[in-house]
Design a protein around this motif. Structure first.
Motif, PDB file in Angstrom:
ATOM      1  N   PRO A 161      30.803  27.929  19.480  1.00 20.77           N
ATOM      2  CA  PRO A 161      30.096  26.708  18.593  1.00 20.77           C
ATOM      3  C   PRO A 161      31.350  25.568  18.275  1.00 20.77           C
ATOM      4  CG  PRO A 161      30.352  28.614  17.286  1.00 20.77           C
ATOM      5  CD  PRO A 161      30.745  29.065  18.675  1.00 20.77           C
ATOM      6  N   GLU A 162      31.006  24.432  18.461  1.00 23.34           N
ATOM      7  CA  GLU A 162      32.087  23.320  17.971  1.00 23.34           C
ATOM      8  C   GLU A 162      31.479  23.059  16.583  1.00 23.34           C
ATOM      9  OE1 GLU A 162      31.195  19.799  20.229  1.00 23.34           O
ATOM     10  OE2 GLU A 162      31.394  20.720  22.021  1.00 23.34           O
ATOM     11  N   GLN A 163      30.598  23.459  15.987  1.00 23.22           N
ATOM     12  CA  GLN A 163      30.301  23.444  14.597  1.00 23.22           C
ATOM     13  C   GLN A 163      29.577  24.974  14.186  1.00 23.22           C
ATOM     14  OE1 GLN A 163      27.193  21.122  13.006  1.00 23.22           O
ATOM     15  NE2 GLN A 163      27.937  20.950  10.904  1.00 23.22           N
ATOM     16  N   PHE A 164      30.177  25.765  13.502  1.00 23.98           N
ATOM     17  CA  PHE A 164      29.526  27.080  13.280  1.00 23.98           C
ATOM     18  C   PHE A 164      28.095  26.820  12.631  1.00 23.98           C
ATOM     19  CE2 PHE A 164      34.143  27.545  13.322  1.00 23.98           C
ATOM     20  CZ  PHE A 164      34.181  28.547  14.520  1.00 23.98           C
ATOM     21  N   GLY A 165      27.061  27.427  13.299  1.00 23.49           N
ATOM     22  CA  GLY A 165      25.588  27.495  12.900  1.00 23.49           C
ATOM     23  C   GLY A 165      25.180  26.109  13.323  1.00 23.49           C
ATOM     24  N   GLY A 166      25.717  25.268  14.161  1.00 25.71           N
ATOM     25  CA  GLY A 166      25.134  24.084  14.587  1.00 25.71           C
ATOM     26  C   GLY A 166      24.543  24.216  15.960  1.00 25.71           C
ATOM     27  N   GLU A 167      24.316  23.193  16.538  1.00 26.04           N
ATOM     28  CA  GLU A 167      23.592  23.341  18.065  1.00 26.04           C
ATOM     29  C   GLU A 167      24.514  22.841  19.199  1.00 26.04           C
ATOM     30  OE1 GLU A 167      20.830  20.202  18.777  1.00 26.04           O
ATOM     31  OE2 GLU A 167      21.460  18.606  17.344  1.00 26.04           O
ATOM     32  N   ARG A 168      25.638  22.431  18.763  1.00 30.66           N
ATOM     33  CA  ARG A 168      26.791  21.620  19.648  1.00 30.66           C
ATOM     34  C   ARG A 168      27.344  22.971  20.542  1.00 30.66           C
ATOM     35  NH1 ARG A 168      28.231  16.241  18.251  1.00 30.66           N
ATOM     36  NH2 ARG A 168      26.999  15.577  16.483  1.00 30.66           N
ATOM     37  N   ASN A 169      26.705  23.803  21.155  1.00 30.93           N
ATOM     38  CA  ASN A 169      27.150  24.963  22.018  1.00 30.93           C
ATOM     39  C   ASN A 169      26.875  24.602  23.523  1.00 30.93           C
ATOM     40  OD1 ASN A 169      27.139  25.918  19.371  1.00 30.93           O
ATOM     41  ND2 ASN A 169      25.088  26.820  19.735  1.00 30.93           N
ATOM     42  N   TRP A 170      27.790  24.731  24.223  1.00 31.88           N
ATOM     43  CA  TRP A 170      27.848  24.335  25.909  1.00 31.88           C
ATOM     44  C   TRP A 170      28.429  25.260  26.436  1.00 31.88           C
ATOM     45  CZ3 TRP A 170      24.150  20.686  24.934  1.00 31.88           C
ATOM     46  CH2 TRP A 170      24.191  19.934  23.814  1.00 31.88           C
ATOM     47  N   ASP A 171      27.726  25.258  27.913  1.00 35.09           N
ATOM     48  CA  ASP A 171      28.377  26.099  28.743  1.00 35.09           C
ATOM     49  C   ASP A 171      29.580  25.261  29.688  1.00 35.09           C
ATOM     50  OD1 ASP A 171      29.098  28.023  30.674  1.00 35.09           O
ATOM     51  OD2 ASP A 171      26.936  27.896  31.286  1.00 35.09           O
ATOM     52  N   TYR A 172      30.738  25.981  29.348  1.00 33.54           N
ATOM     53  CA  TYR A 172      32.306  25.118  30.193  1.00 33.54           C
ATOM     54  C   TYR A 172      32.615  25.732  31.243  1.00 33.54           C
ATOM     55  CZ  TYR A 172      32.551  21.607  26.229  1.00 33.54           C
ATOM     56  OH  TYR A 172      32.365  20.666  25.349  1.00 33.54           O
TER      57      TYR A 172
END
Length: 598
Positions: free
Chosen positions: A256-267
């Motif tokens: 996560p870019e923000q813990f608990g947030g939706e900004r999670n991406w496959d890199y």
């Protein structure tokens, strides 16, 4: 629960990667490629999602770790009341005579140093992102045990320690005294084939060490943060697929870019932009062959109609990167969703052609000869840039909101045509330089008219007065001088609005431009871009201080993730992040060039 992101070290054989925690747990491993499904996925869940822990039985054992010189063999030294022993972890690099489809070998070697230390292997294999429970059976003999696990197309063979079943997992105990060496090897192979022969571990580790050190010995080293720069270049090589030449953005997905947030991406894919920037860093340090390898990858990936070019591809040039969410993995410490694939593949990002042409021009300046198709490819890309000249885009940050005329993107459009003109006039290549020069001048006039705020700074996009950290790259591509008054005003506005606790955010998320909820942490690459700008505009002390500040945030083996959570004092986002490491290389080079040696 997985460890802190900074507690993981990278293993790589330049075909796939594993992450090993300080506690001796391999919590992330995808086989046989970086972007394959995970076998160990505890990083995005817990032990039930796949993990292989190897540590002493003594709960108070103390671990210290380092890489074996300029390699990715991780040495963890455990000190207990009864003795001292080491674990040497490595994804071995096979000779070129061994094809990737044949095998991948992960070695865990126990070495007794003094006294006697009892270790326990705790193994839980969960293929296909923990969606499959493998069929496991014992083979071999008591002297040479084998544990075989099969799930669909994948087969895993464990050799060395004797594993016993325990509630859908396996355990093995090994005690080493001073001078003892005990190897356990996990080997992946296609399940439709017979298991490959046993690995000659000593020879494999020796070949792997030689392969890495020979590569590192070719690095053109500068004075500023030498150790950090060398390790960063090694990490960039570790993220480059040995066979295809594809350079992935990071080894993980959905941290996560923000813990608990939706900004999670496959890199775990090849972004043309990130790969091009990585290429520039490698070429600057003497690795011209890497440019040739990646250029061949590029030619294969975007072969055909330039209008069908994507901004991101699979490691082999695959185009289908359908983004979807996994229910089988709950996310890093509950940060959901876990995504595989990446929807950015469908976006138009106008800067990408410029990034590619800037990198290829740097390689050309460094002496890379043209291939039969390289210059025709660049001409085709310039034709595509001409056709889409007036089209807004999603920008370098791949916003999920409405497209805009992002100033950084428009400057890279300028750079694309500039490199086309220079290829003709400086290198004698054939092309309509006068037409490209007109397009270049149009781009500059447009930015001058619409991309500068009343306060004198470059703006995030036309019609806005916000700034964006990507604007720090404008001098790097030659659009303006580092001490251009507009650039200095941009730096001042970035310092006023985007610098928090000494680190730089990409942009203000509260404006809604990115179409996502929540916030994010400072972006390490952006902080280093500011350091590069400081160095090139004469603020060498500030540049050195920023590089020092960011280097202090690396973990104990020199790895950076994407972002840094200042309040939580922890790394955030996917790791190791190629963009962070190449930005460090560039910033250190700029400080060195400005006379800011250590």
């Amino acid at each position: 629960m997985p460890s802190e992101i900074a507690d993981y070290a990278l293993l790589s054989n330049c075909r796939t990667a594993a992450l090993v925690s300080r506690d001796g747990a391999i919590d992330w491993l995808c086989l046989p490629r970086y972007d394959s499904a995970s076998v160990f996925g505890a990083l995005l869940g817990d032990d039930a999602h796949g993990s292989w822990q190897l540590r002493p039985d003594e709960p108070d054992a103390v671990a210290e770790r380092h890489y074996d010189g300029d390699t990715f063999t991780l040495v963890t030294r455990w000190t207990t009341a009864g003795g001292v022993a080491e674990v040497h972890d490595a994804l071995t690099i096979a000779p070129h005579t061994v094809a990737v489809v044949e095998r991948i070998d992960l070695v865990r070697r126990l070495v007794g140093v003094s006294g006697s230390v009892a270790f326990t292997h705790r193994l839980r294999m969960r293929p296909d992102y923990a969606r499959a429970l493998p069929w496991v059976r014992q083979r071999g003999t008591r002297a040479e045990p084998e544990l075989v696990a099969i799930a669909g197309p994948d087969s895993l063979v464990l050799r060395g320690a004797r594993f016993e079943p325990e509630d859908h997992s396996h355990r093995a105990r090994v005690t080493v005294a001073a001078g003892d060496v005990h190897d356990t090897v996990l080997t992946w192979h296609p399940s439709h084939r017979e298991p490959p022969r046993r690995l000659d571990v000593a020879a494999a580790l020796d070949h792997t060490r030689t392969w890495w050190t020979d590569w590192a010995d070719r690095i053109d080293v500068r004075d500023v943060h030498r150790a950090e720069v060398v390790r960063s270049l090694l990490i960039l090589r570790a993220l480059t697929h040995r066979d295809t030449g594809g350079i992935i953005a990071a080894a993980t997905t959905s941290l996560p870019e923000q813990f608990g947030g939706e900004r999670n991406w496959d890199y775990r894919f090849v972004w043309l932009r990130d790969a091009a920037l990585t290429l520039e860093a490698l070429v600057a340090h003497g690795f011209l062959q890497a440019a040739d390898h990646w250029r061949s990858w590029l030619l294969r990936a975007i072969a055909g109609d330039p209008s069908q070019m994507q901004i991101v591809y699979g490691i082999g040039g695959e185009r289908d990167l359908l983004e979807r969410e996994l229910e089988s993995l709950p996310g890093y410490r509950g940060s959901a969703p876990v995504r595989i694939g990446n929807g950015a593949a469908l976006q138009y990002q106008a800067d990408v052609i410029g990034e590619v042409l800037v990198a290829l021009h740097a390689a050309r300046d460094a002496g890379l000869a043209e291939s039969a198709f390289s210059w025709p490819l660049e001409r085709a890309l310039l034709g595509h840039a001409t056709e889409r000249f007036d089209e807004p885009d999603r920008g370098i940050w791949e916003i999920r909101g409405e497209p805009h005329m992002f100033t950084h993107s428009r400057a890279l459009v300028w750079a694309a045509f500039d490199r086309g003109v220079r290829a003709v006039r400086e290198h004698g290549l054939a092309g309509p330089a006068a037409d490209w020069e007109r397009m270049r001048d149009r781009a500059r006039a447009e930015i001058d008219a619409h991309g500068v705020a009343p306060g004198g700074w470059f703006t995030q996009f036309y019609g806005s007065t916000e700034v964006d950290a990507s604007l720090l790259l404008l001098p790097a591509v030659g659009f303006c001088a580092p001490d251009d008054p507009r650039m200095l005003a941009t730096v001042a506005e970035i310092e006023r609005t985007l610098v928090v606790d000494g680190l730089v955010h990409r942009y203000r998320t509260d404006t809604g431009v990115d179409g996502l909820g929540g916030d994010e942490n400072p972006f390490l690459a952006c902080s280093l871009w500011l350091a590069e700008q400081y160095a090139r505009s004469g603020r060498v002390a500030d540049a050195r201080a920023m590089v020092d500040r960011v280097c202090a945030l690396a973990n104990d083996v020199g790895m950076f993730s994407e972002e840094y959570d200042v309040a939580g004092r922890r790394q955030a986002g996917n790791t190791p992040q190629a963009l962070s490491h190449l930005a460090l290389v560039r910033a250190a080079d700029a400080v060195h060039a400005a006379g800011g040696r250590g």
